[in-house]
Design a protein around this motif. Structure first.
Motif, PDB file in Angstrom:
ATOM      1  N   CYS A  52       0.833  -1.199   0.000  1.00  9.54           N
ATOM      2  CA  CYS A  52       0.000   0.000   0.000  1.00  9.54           C
ATOM      3  C   CYS A  52       0.873   1.256   0.000  1.00  9.54           C
ATOM      4  O   CYS A  52       0.443   2.325  -0.415  1.00  9.54           O
ATOM      5  CB  CYS A  52      -0.895   0.042   1.237  1.00  9.54           C
ATOM      6  N   VAL A  66      -0.147   9.395  -3.853  1.00 11.54           N
ATOM      7  CA  VAL A  66      -1.054   8.982  -4.934  1.00 11.54           C
ATOM      8  C   VAL A  66      -2.465   8.791  -4.375  1.00 11.54           C
ATOM      9  O   VAL A  66      -3.454   9.234  -4.950  1.00 11.54           O
ATOM     10  CB  VAL A  66      -0.569   7.672  -5.597  1.00 11.54           C
ATOM     11  N   PRO A  68      -5.026   8.884  -0.644  1.00 14.15           N
ATOM     12  CA  PRO A  68      -5.148   9.725   0.552  1.00 14.15           C
ATOM     13  C   PRO A  68      -4.361   9.173   1.739  1.00 14.15           C
ATOM     14  O   PRO A  68      -4.116   7.970   1.829  1.00 14.15           O
ATOM     15  CB  PRO A  68      -6.658   9.702   0.846  1.00 14.15           C
ATOM     16  N   VAL A  73      -7.792   6.023   9.651  1.00 12.63           N
ATOM     17  CA  VAL A  73      -8.838   5.750   8.649  1.00 12.63           C
ATOM     18  C   VAL A  73     -10.018   4.977   9.243  1.00 12.63           C
ATOM     19  O   VAL A  73     -11.162   5.124   8.803  1.00 12.63           O
ATOM     20  CB  VAL A  73      -8.251   5.005   7.418  1.00 12.63           C
ATOM     21  N   VAL A  81     -10.450  13.108   3.500  1.00 14.33           N
ATOM     22  CA  VAL A  81      -9.148  13.739   3.776  1.00 14.33           C
ATOM     23  C   VAL A  81      -9.083  15.091   3.075  1.00 14.33           C
ATOM     24  O   VAL A  81      -9.245  15.192   1.861  1.00 14.33           O
ATOM     25  CB  VAL A  81      -7.971  12.840   3.328  1.00 14.33           C
ATOM     26  N   ILE A 106     -10.474  -3.543   0.335  1.00 12.36           N
ATOM     27  CA  ILE A 106      -9.107  -3.974   0.032  1.00 12.36           C
ATOM     28  C   ILE A 106      -9.130  -5.275  -0.779  1.00 12.36           C
ATOM     29  O   ILE A 106      -8.272  -5.514  -1.614  1.00 12.36           O
ATOM     30  CB  ILE A 106      -8.279  -4.131   1.335  1.00 12.36           C
ATOM     31  N   MET A 118      -8.699   3.874  -7.134  1.00 17.06           N
ATOM     32  CA  MET A 118      -7.717   2.922  -6.597  1.00 17.06           C
ATOM     33  C   MET A 118      -7.722   1.700  -7.502  1.00 17.06           C
ATOM     34  O   MET A 118      -8.556   0.814  -7.386  1.00 17.06           O
ATOM     35  CB  MET A 118      -8.027   2.538  -5.149  1.00 17.06           C
TER      36      MET A 118
HETATM   37  C1  HEC Z   1      -1.684   2.234  -7.041  1.00 16.96           C
HETATM   38  C2  HEC Z   1      -1.895   3.076  -5.892  1.00 16.96           C
HETATM   39  C3  HEC Z   1      -2.617   2.492  -4.695  1.00 16.96           C
HETATM   40  C4  HEC Z   1      -2.277   1.363  -3.970  1.00 16.96           C
HETATM   41  C5  HEC Z   1      -1.148   0.379  -4.214  1.00 16.96           C
HETATM   42  C6  HEC Z   1      -3.223   1.309  -2.875  1.00 16.96           C
HETATM   43  N1  HEC Z   1      -4.094   2.360  -2.942  1.00 16.96           N
HETATM   44 FE1  HEC Z   1      -5.599   2.783  -1.643  1.00 16.96          FE
HETATM   45  N2  HEC Z   1      -6.151   4.360  -2.764  1.00 16.96           N
HETATM   46  C7  HEC Z   1      -5.509   4.789  -3.919  1.00 16.96           C
HETATM   47  C8  HEC Z   1      -6.240   5.900  -4.497  1.00 16.96           C
HETATM   48  C9  HEC Z   1      -5.878   6.651  -5.781  1.00 16.96           C
HETATM   49  C10 HEC Z   1      -7.351   6.146  -3.642  1.00 16.96           C
HETATM   50  C11 HEC Z   1      -8.462   7.170  -3.835  1.00 16.96           C
HETATM   51  C12 HEC Z   1      -9.547   6.433  -4.597  1.00 16.96           C
HETATM   52  C13 HEC Z   1     -10.696   7.284  -5.087  1.00 16.96           C
HETATM   53  O1  HEC Z   1     -10.708   8.503  -4.899  1.00 16.96           O
HETATM   54  O2  HEC Z   1     -11.593   6.668  -5.686  1.00 16.96           O
HETATM   55  C14 HEC Z   1      -7.248   5.156  -2.560  1.00 16.96           C
HETATM   56  C15 HEC Z   1      -8.140   5.071  -1.502  1.00 16.96           C
HETATM   57  C16 HEC Z   1      -8.032   4.202  -0.439  1.00 16.96           C
HETATM   58  C17 HEC Z   1      -8.904   4.192   0.703  1.00 16.96           C
HETATM   59  C18 HEC Z   1     -10.062   5.125   0.981  1.00 16.96           C
HETATM   60  C19 HEC Z   1      -9.560   6.208   1.938  1.00 16.96           C
HETATM   61  C20 HEC Z   1     -10.509   7.345   2.238  1.00 16.96           C
HETATM   62  O3  HEC Z   1     -10.016   8.404   2.686  1.00 16.96           O
HETATM   63  O4  HEC Z   1     -11.735   7.211   2.050  1.00 16.96           O
HETATM   64  C21 HEC Z   1      -8.463   3.187   1.521  1.00 16.96           C
HETATM   65  C22 HEC Z   1      -9.050   2.762   2.854  1.00 16.96           C
HETATM   66  C23 HEC Z   1      -7.315   2.577   0.864  1.00 16.96           C
HETATM   67  N3  HEC Z   1      -7.093   3.214  -0.316  1.00 16.96           N
HETATM   68  C24 HEC Z   1      -6.588   1.542   1.403  1.00 16.96           C
HETATM   69  C25 HEC Z   1      -5.514   0.920   0.752  1.00 16.96           C
HETATM   70  C26 HEC Z   1      -4.780  -0.189   1.311  1.00 16.96           C
HETATM   71  C27 HEC Z   1      -5.014  -0.796   2.672  1.00 16.96           C
HETATM   72  C28 HEC Z   1      -3.858  -0.552   0.371  1.00 16.96           C
HETATM   73  C29 HEC Z   1      -2.884  -1.721   0.413  1.00 16.96           C
HETATM   74  C30 HEC Z   1      -3.482  -3.017   0.600  1.00 16.96           C
HETATM   75  C31 HEC Z   1      -3.997   0.364  -0.757  1.00 16.96           C
HETATM   76  N4  HEC Z   1      -5.006   1.244  -0.476  1.00 16.96           N
HETATM   77  C32 HEC Z   1      -3.212   0.335  -1.900  1.00 16.96           C
HETATM   78  C33 HEC Z   1      -4.367   4.260  -4.454  1.00 16.96           C
HETATM   79  C34 HEC Z   1      -3.753   3.099  -4.039  1.00 16.96           C
END
Ligand code: HEC
Length: 141
Positions: A52, A66, A68, A73, A81, A106, A118
């Motif tokens: 992540c 990239v 938030p 959380v 955020v 996730i 994401m």
């Molecule tokens: C390639 C980049 C990337 C990876 C790797 C990634 N994320 Fe994300 N994540 C994002 C992005 C971009 C958003 C915003 C999504 C949107 O606005 O739709 C996000 C949003 C989230 C949110 C929502 C947060 C909120 O403020 O509402 C969570 C929870 C989250 N990710 C958890 C994880 C976890 C846990 C992992 C690892 C298992 C992970 N992410 C891996 C890019 C990533």
């Protein structure tokens, strides 16, 4: 009822405890039902969170990258955020991040919130997800 005196001005400073163990004697502490102790889970989750980290920081107040900032959380409203630009899909999702909601997201971000930005980071292994969520739960102060 006895009122605890913890926190009185005369309380000694906490002393850092150093636990030394013989190599090879470390073992996973488990609860009486056999499930992993949450501290161990959080430690395992820190390692699993590596996937992540390319997109998320967890330090309080740190600028989002990239994705938030994921500090605090658990219990937070999705898409809240300050200063981070979310997809409309996530911002309008009305989700509050409980353990169950995080687990579903996730496991399959696009399946949980169609149209989320994401696009990587899904974790198919349920134990890894539980560990990551325990780690995130610990990132709350
Ligand atoms: C390639 C980049 C990337 C990876 C790797 C990634 N994320 Fe994300 N994540 C994002 C992005 C971009 C958003 C915003 C999504 C949107 O606005 O739709 C996000 C949003 C989230 C949110 C929502 C947060 C909120 O403020 O509402 C969570 C929870 C989250 N990710 C958890 C994880 C976890 C846990 C992992 C690892 C298992 C992970 N992410 C891996 C890019 C990533």
């Amino acid at each position: 009822m006895l009122i605890s005196s913890c926190g009185s001005a005369t309380a000694p400073e906490p002393v850092e405890q150093i636990i030394v163990s013989e190599p090879g004697t470390e073992k996973l502490v488990t609860n009486s039902d056999g499930s992993a102790n949450s501290q161990d889970l959080a430690a395992a989750g820190e390692a699993a969170f590596a996937i992540c980290k390319g997109c998320h920081v967890v330090e309080p107040g740190a600028a989002s990258t990239v994705g938030p900032n994921l500090h605090n959380v658990l219990g937070r409203k999705a898409g809240s955020v300050e200063g981070y630009t979310y997809s409309e899909a996530l911002a309008g999702s009305d989700i509050v991040w409980s353990e169950a909601e995080l687990d579903a997201f996730i496991a399959d971000p696009q399946g949980k919130i169609a149209g989320t930005n994401m696009v990587a980071g899904a974790v198919s292994d349920a134990d890894s997800r539980a560990a990551i969520i325990a780690y995130l739960a610990a990132q709350s102060n």
